[in-house]
Enzyme design. Structure first.
Site, PDB file in Angstrom:
ATOM      1  N   ARG A   1       0.812  -1.209   0.000  1.00 11.69           N
ATOM      2  CA  ARG A   1       0.000   0.000   0.000  1.00 11.69           C
ATOM      3  C   ARG A   1       0.848   1.264   0.000  1.00 11.69           C
ATOM      4  NH1 ARG A   1      -3.008   1.685  -2.803  1.00 11.69           N
ATOM      5  NH2 ARG A   1      -3.953  -0.388  -2.701  1.00 11.69           N
TER       6      ARG A   1
ATOM      7  N   LYS B   1       3.960  38.904  -3.817  1.00 10.65           N
ATOM      8  CA  LYS B   1       2.565  38.706  -4.195  1.00 10.65           C
ATOM      9  C   LYS B   1       1.721  39.910  -3.774  1.00 10.65           C
ATOM     10  CE  LYS B   1       0.826  34.583  -3.814  1.00 10.65           C
ATOM     11  NZ  LYS B   1       0.661  34.225  -5.245  1.00 10.65           N
TER      12      LYS B   1
END
Length: 312
Positions: free
Chosen positions: A134, A201
């Site tokens: 997994r 930003k």
């Protein structure tokens, strides 16, 4: 040409050969195995390590099996060294008894694969293979999904000279692997962290009182760092390039606005388009002349590539 891994040292060398940090990957895998084995990290025998109770109850300790990792859907594969490393960690040190194992890698990073293609063949203790399954698949399907999504953008931009670039919109703890998968898919990495490059930003602009003051403060404190500046208008672009900026992020601009900025300032800066981009619009955005297209979706929204492990 296939790659064969029969020890943890060979798995580590394989990981390093594709440019991944072995020590960083060890942390990721240890945490992932810890989730499956009931504790943080890979715990040494006798320290409370959990076990795969189903496999321990149903499979003799000396049972050996062969398995195949098989693509269930077409896509671009990435993360084969990671899957091989997981198998090597589990079969080489985690499960008891530790015995011989082998991983044969039958594809190359970046290959386009089809449904039914066998990507890896594994041999070793059955309990170990099922314990590793997994975690190996979780990481392999994730990175292959990112590479597949990236390649779709690369294909959409083919011939334009514009390249797709990722963002920091990544799964916490898995940025290294997701950005690696972007490279495998043919994309380009943006900064890895907040510390290795600056991106001015909109909120920085507001806090600093303007795009030029924000840029100048970053440049003054970190003169050697790469600095990109987000702009939302041609006026901002002109002003900050005049102040010395050489890399602009054109945020949510129309095609006409981007064309205007690139045409006027080409040769003085590089340009990256960002905001609301789609595969359908990729060619039109590239036609404005931008150097890069920023796509957060190739990491934060990429569906996994369905791959399974079958005992044979």
């Amino acid at each position: 040409m296939s790659t064969r891994v029969t020890s943890l040292a060979e798995a580590e060398a394989y990981v390093a050969s594709v440019g991944l940090d072995v020590a960083a990957l060890a942390v990721v895998v240890a945490e992932a195995l810890g989730e499956d084995l009931g504790g943080r990290g890979v715990l040494a025998p006798g320290t409370g390590q959990g076990v795969d109770v189903t496999s321990v109850a149903t499979i003799p300790a000396d049972a050996v099996a062969h398995g195949e990792f098989v693509a269930r859907r077409p896509g671009v594969v990435a993360g084969l060294p990671v899957a091989a490393y997981v198998v090597a960690v589990v079969l080489g040190s985690v499960v008891e008894p530790v015995g011989e194992f082998a991983v044969e890698v039958l594809a190359e990073e970046g290959d386009r694969v089809e449904t039914g293609d066998v990507l890896l063949r594994v041999q070793g203790g059955t309990r170990g293979l099922l314990t590793a399954e997994r975690v190996a698949l979780n990481l392999l399907t994730l990175t292959s999904g990112v590479a597949t999504a990236t390649r779709a953008w690369v294909d959409a931009l083919a011939g334009s000279g514009t390249r797709v670039r990722d963002t920091r919109k990544t799964t916490p703890g898995l940025r290294m692997l997701e950005k690696y998968a972007v490279r495998v898919g043919g994309g380009v990495n943006h900064r890895m962290s907040l510390a290795d490059a600056a991106l001015v930003k909109d909120n920085h602009v507001v806090a600093a009182g303007g795009v030029v003051p924000a840029y100048e403060r970053v440049r003054a404190m970190f003169p050697d760092l790469w600095v990109q500046v987000e702009v939302t208008s041609a006026e901002q672009a002109r002003d900050v390039v005049a102040a010395g900026a050489t890399d602009l992020l054109l945020d949510n601009m129309s095609l006409a606005q981007m064309s205007e900025v690139v045409t006027e300032l080409k040769g003085r800066a590089e340009f990256e388009a960002s905001g609301g981009l789609t595969l359908a619009s990729a060619a039109s955005v590239a036609a404005t002349g931008v150097d890069f297209i920023a796509v957060g979706a190739i990491t934060h929204s990429a569906p996994i590539l369905d791959i399974a492990m079958d005992l044979v």
